[in-house]
Design an enzyme around this catalytic site. Sequence first.
Site, PDB file in Angstrom:
ATOM      1  N   ILE A 195      36.471  20.886  35.143  1.00  0.00           N
ATOM      2  CA  ILE A 195      35.208  21.629  35.078  1.00  0.00           C
ATOM      3  C   ILE A 195      34.066  20.739  34.586  1.00  0.00           C
ATOM      4  O   ILE A 195      32.916  20.903  35.022  1.00  0.00           O
ATOM      5  CB  ILE A 195      35.354  22.916  34.224  1.00  0.00           C
ATOM      6  CG1 ILE A 195      34.257  23.914  34.576  1.00  0.00           C
ATOM      7  CG2 ILE A 195      35.362  22.625  32.733  1.00  0.00           C
ATOM      8  CD1 ILE A 195      34.323  24.443  35.984  1.00  0.00           C
ATOM      9  N   SER A 241      36.487  11.647  25.879  1.00  0.00           N
ATOM     10  CA  SER A 241      37.751  12.087  26.461  1.00  0.00           C
ATOM     11  C   SER A 241      38.813  11.081  26.086  1.00  0.00           C
ATOM     12  O   SER A 241      38.505   9.899  25.906  1.00  0.00           O
ATOM     13  CB  SER A 241      37.619  12.171  27.996  1.00  0.00           C
ATOM     14  OG  SER A 241      38.239  13.319  28.501  1.00  0.00           O
ATOM     15  N   ARG A 242      40.068  11.548  25.989  1.00  0.00           N
ATOM     16  CA  ARG A 242      41.128  10.615  25.593  1.00  0.00           C
ATOM     17  C   ARG A 242      41.454   9.646  26.724  1.00  0.00           C
ATOM     18  O   ARG A 242      41.931   8.545  26.500  1.00  0.00           O
ATOM     19  CB  ARG A 242      42.383  11.396  25.187  1.00  0.00           C
ATOM     20  CG  ARG A 242      42.148  12.295  23.978  1.00  0.00           C
ATOM     21  CD  ARG A 242      43.272  13.297  23.837  1.00  0.00           C
ATOM     22  NE  ARG A 242      43.521  13.958  25.107  1.00  0.00           N
ATOM     23  CZ  ARG A 242      44.582  14.696  25.390  1.00  0.00           C
ATOM     24  NH1 ARG A 242      45.511  14.889  24.471  1.00  0.00           N
ATOM     25  NH2 ARG A 242      44.719  15.265  26.573  1.00  0.00           N
ATOM     26  N   LYS A 248      34.469  28.678  28.396  1.00  0.00           N
ATOM     27  CA  LYS A 248      35.234  29.907  28.218  1.00  0.00           C
ATOM     28  C   LYS A 248      36.730  29.577  28.305  1.00  0.00           C
ATOM     29  O   LYS A 248      37.078  28.622  28.989  1.00  0.00           O
ATOM     30  CB  LYS A 248      34.857  30.974  29.243  1.00  0.00           C
ATOM     31  CG  LYS A 248      34.868  30.564  30.714  1.00  0.00           C
ATOM     32  CD  LYS A 248      36.090  30.176  31.435  1.00  0.00           C
ATOM     33  CE  LYS A 248      37.295  31.046  31.380  1.00  0.00           C
ATOM     34  NZ  LYS A 248      38.357  30.548  32.311  1.00  0.00           N
ATOM     35  N   ASP A 296      43.442  33.310  32.131  1.00  0.00           N
ATOM     36  CA  ASP A 296      42.399  32.267  32.125  1.00  0.00           C
ATOM     37  C   ASP A 296      41.329  32.618  33.173  1.00  0.00           C
ATOM     38  O   ASP A 296      40.150  32.698  32.825  1.00  0.00           O
ATOM     39  CB  ASP A 296      42.995  30.872  32.354  1.00  0.00           C
ATOM     40  CG  ASP A 296      41.899  29.828  32.488  1.00  0.00           C
ATOM     41  OD1 ASP A 296      41.323  29.437  31.456  1.00  0.00           O
ATOM     42  OD2 ASP A 296      41.563  29.445  33.627  1.00  0.00           O
TER      43      ASP A 296
HETATM   44  P1  NAP Z   1      41.394  20.259  32.732  1.00  0.00           P
HETATM   45  O1  NAP Z   1      41.081  19.783  34.111  1.00  0.00           O
HETATM   46  O2  NAP Z   1      42.806  20.244  32.263  1.00  0.00           O
HETATM   47  O3  NAP Z   1      40.459  19.454  31.748  1.00  0.00           O
HETATM   48  C1  NAP Z   1      40.504  19.585  30.348  1.00  0.00           C
HETATM   49  C2  NAP Z   1      40.333  18.215  29.724  1.00  0.00           C
HETATM   50  O4  NAP Z   1      40.461  18.346  28.307  1.00  0.00           O
HETATM   51  C3  NAP Z   1      41.422  17.242  30.155  1.00  0.00           C
HETATM   52  O5  NAP Z   1      41.026  16.478  31.277  1.00  0.00           O
HETATM   53  C4  NAP Z   1      41.680  16.393  28.925  1.00  0.00           C
HETATM   54  O6  NAP Z   1      40.974  15.160  29.036  1.00  0.00           O
HETATM   55  C5  NAP Z   1      41.110  17.201  27.774  1.00  0.00           C
HETATM   56  N1  NAP Z   1      42.233  17.606  26.926  1.00  0.00           N
HETATM   57  C6  NAP Z   1      43.403  18.138  27.303  1.00  0.00           C
HETATM   58  N2  NAP Z   1      44.200  18.339  26.263  1.00  0.00           N
HETATM   59  C7  NAP Z   1      43.518  17.897  25.183  1.00  0.00           C
HETATM   60  C8  NAP Z   1      43.825  17.815  23.808  1.00  0.00           C
HETATM   61  N3  NAP Z   1      45.018  18.206  23.338  1.00  0.00           N
HETATM   62  N4  NAP Z   1      42.885  17.333  22.968  1.00  0.00           N
HETATM   63  C9  NAP Z   1      41.697  16.918  23.434  1.00  0.00           C
HETATM   64  N5  NAP Z   1      41.365  16.958  24.754  1.00  0.00           N
HETATM   65  C10 NAP Z   1      42.261  17.443  25.607  1.00  0.00           C
HETATM   66  O7  NAP Z   1      40.915  21.777  32.549  1.00  0.00           O
HETATM   67  P2  NAP Z   1      39.597  22.458  33.175  1.00  0.00           P
HETATM   68  O8  NAP Z   1      39.974  23.169  34.419  1.00  0.00           O
HETATM   69  O9  NAP Z   1      38.473  21.527  33.221  1.00  0.00           O
HETATM   70  O10 NAP Z   1      39.373  23.600  32.105  1.00  0.00           O
HETATM   71  C11 NAP Z   1      38.857  23.321  30.816  1.00  0.00           C
HETATM   72  C12 NAP Z   1      38.235  24.595  30.289  1.00  0.00           C
HETATM   73  O11 NAP Z   1      37.198  25.006  31.201  1.00  0.00           O
HETATM   74  C13 NAP Z   1      39.227  25.757  30.187  1.00  0.00           C
HETATM   75  O12 NAP Z   1      38.966  26.518  29.053  1.00  0.00           O
HETATM   76  C14 NAP Z   1      38.928  26.574  31.441  1.00  0.00           C
HETATM   77  O13 NAP Z   1      39.204  27.954  31.271  1.00  0.00           O
HETATM   78  C15 NAP Z   1      37.450  26.326  31.633  1.00  0.00           C
HETATM   79  N6  NAP Z   1      36.997  26.485  33.015  1.00  0.00           N
HETATM   80  C16 NAP Z   1      37.680  25.927  34.055  1.00  0.00           C
HETATM   81  C17 NAP Z   1      37.263  26.167  35.362  1.00  0.00           C
HETATM   82  C18 NAP Z   1      37.955  25.585  36.570  1.00  0.00           C
HETATM   83  O14 NAP Z   1      37.673  26.016  37.697  1.00  0.00           O
HETATM   84  N7  NAP Z   1      38.837  24.616  36.433  1.00  0.00           N
HETATM   85  C19 NAP Z   1      36.157  26.977  35.603  1.00  0.00           C
HETATM   86  C20 NAP Z   1      35.441  27.462  34.527  1.00  0.00           C
HETATM   87  C21 NAP Z   1      35.881  27.226  33.238  1.00  0.00           C
HETATM   88  P3  NAP Z   1      41.565  13.855  28.281  1.00  0.00           P
HETATM   89  O15 NAP Z   1      43.040  13.832  28.545  1.00  0.00           O
HETATM   90  O16 NAP Z   1      40.827  12.732  28.902  1.00  0.00           O
HETATM   91  O17 NAP Z   1      41.249  14.064  26.824  1.00  0.00           O
END
Ligand code: NAP
Length: 313
Positions: free
Chosen positions: A15, A37-38, A92, A170
Amino acid sequence: MSARIRLALVGMGKIAHDQHLPAIAGNDDIELVATVSRHGEPVGGLPFFPNVEALAASGVAVDAVALCTPPQVRRAIAQFAIEQGWHVFLEKPPGATLAEVTALRDAATTRGVSLFASWHSRYADGVEPARSWLSGREVKRATITWREDVRVWHPGQDWIWEPGGFGVFDPGINALSIATRILPRPFFVETAELDVPSNRAAPIAARVAFRDTAGSAIAMDLDFRQEGPQHWDIEVETDAGTLLLAKGGSVLTIDGKEAVAHDAELHGEYPGLYRRFAEIVRAGESDVDVAPLRLVADAFLRGRHIAVEPFVE
Ligand code: NAP
């Protein structure tokens, strides 16, 4: 604070790349100054840090952070950010529990910074027109259908299946962020069934029966196993016709006639969120509505957990 709000983006996953970077680039009030980011690489030659502690120690001037990590780790990062005196934009859901969000809101108030619990679906084009149309009308019943293919929309996101990852809630919480905005009366969980794969900790599907304070039924059907056409629809039957808010809130029809149609994925939602964030930072306010999170928490509290077949991605 400088003329523009100097913002660092934290948690550079799907996102952050798909929506936050373009929305920030399009907002004259906000300047991206770093990413955190990590894993991964710097963005656009800007400073890049593995965590917020390194950002704080770097000397890069920051006014605000936007947190796009999974919910389970967001509170600790937000608390640290508030202690630095940074304004905080939370993706969110705003947290993994209700109590932690309340604690963050209180900490932000004490420190004199803004906290924004963002609900992107509320910024879909049909939502405010739907709210206006429904206000003053008698809701007889409503149906929420949110069925999407988890393999398409959440590939490799193991956190979603962990405790505090919410599983199918989610995306389901997006539906509730819209429903709590457009329906004229408060509503609450009566019964819920949560289908939890035997190898996972969070539901893959759920059926929740809500009732509003005047006794009207609101049924919600969530499913992560949807193949073929995807559904993100809310239908509301009233004394003056039927409203359908489809495609995640972007297409509004009333009695079959299109009133608003902007059939583009997340069209305008993130630009709207960043306009709102800049507005509350300038006004010295916070915007923290936990109503959608409270309903999800209640579904988990009130729901029957049913073990279903394992989910393997
Ligand atoms: P994602 O692709 O898994 O990205 C989350 C990022 O957070 C990861 O790339 C990771 O980056 C970092 N992360 C993961 N675990 C972590 C930890 N233990 N400590 C610190 N950083 C960590 O997930 P996403 O889809 O972007 O979703 C993230 C949030 O946005 C969620 O709450 C989701 O509900 C919301 N969201 C998502 C969407 C969608 O369509 N995907 C839409 C709206 C809102 P590093 O490994 O580089 O740290």
